[in-house]
Scaffold this active site. Sequence first.
Site, PDB file in Angstrom:
ATOM      1  N   ARG A 186      21.994  -6.214   9.756  1.00 34.13           N
ATOM      2  CA  ARG A 186      23.347  -5.656   9.677  1.00 34.13           C
ATOM      3  C   ARG A 186      24.336  -6.809   9.627  1.00 34.13           C
ATOM      4  O   ARG A 186      24.045  -7.936  10.055  1.00 34.13           O
ATOM      5  CB  ARG A 186      23.645  -4.755  10.870  1.00 34.13           C
ATOM      6  N   HIS A 227       0.848  -1.198   0.000  1.00 35.45           N
ATOM      7  CA  HIS A 227       0.000   0.000   0.000  1.00 35.45           C
ATOM      8  C   HIS A 227       0.883   1.247   0.000  1.00 35.45           C
ATOM      9  O   HIS A 227       1.940   1.273   0.639  1.00 35.45           O
ATOM     10  CB  HIS A 227      -0.922   0.012   1.218  1.00 35.45           C
TER      11      HIS A 227
END
Length: 231
Positions: A216, A151
């Site tokens: 990470r 969306h």
Amino acid sequence: MNTDRNHRDITDRGARNRFLIADDARLTGSIHVEGDDNRIELAAGAVVGPDDPLRPGPVLEIHGSRNQVSIGTRALANMQVKLDGDDCRLHIDADCNLTFNANLRAAGAIHVGQGTTMVKASLQVHETGSISIGKDCMISTLVYLSVSDIHPIYDRDTGERLNPAASVQIGDHVWLGLRSMIMKGADIGSGAVVAAAAVVSGKVPPNTIVAGTPARVVRENVEWRRDFDRS
């Protein structure tokens, strides 16, 4: 090669659609097509069936025109795929073993490279873009890949779209762990490992392990294998 549009498991409600099914390919679910100029190909030895035998519905459903679906030689595709648009592409290379569901609702593409495996994945192309998965990747259970947030979000003052779609690129021999999420714009280098439940939206260097939300690098210079034999 069987090109019969009246195959008992195929419903064709369009014009000039082509169904190219190798004589030794196996279709254990149904295909439903509404639209024109679509092309579906099951290569020699391919097996296509439902991702969940208890869930009703076609393994492939197309509502649109000029779409192309090809399942490569000896590929096993347990799937539920919906193409609700025009000019969509789904290509699975040879020797894959996949269980997945996919939605393509815009002119986009999904490509899965040779020998890749998926235990259970969800691939989403709700806006123009592509998901490209390399060779010999290992994709675990409940892995989610998407080119968009599904969306749109806008700035109230300027009307600027804040979350545009972006393609997903995954290199060769990548391991995507349990419940990991590969979001729009992700670019994962070959040989990388994405830890369980990690969320990736940026660039992952090759031969690294990434973990966390957002993901990470937690380890560099790694090599993973499907078995424990290093010989």
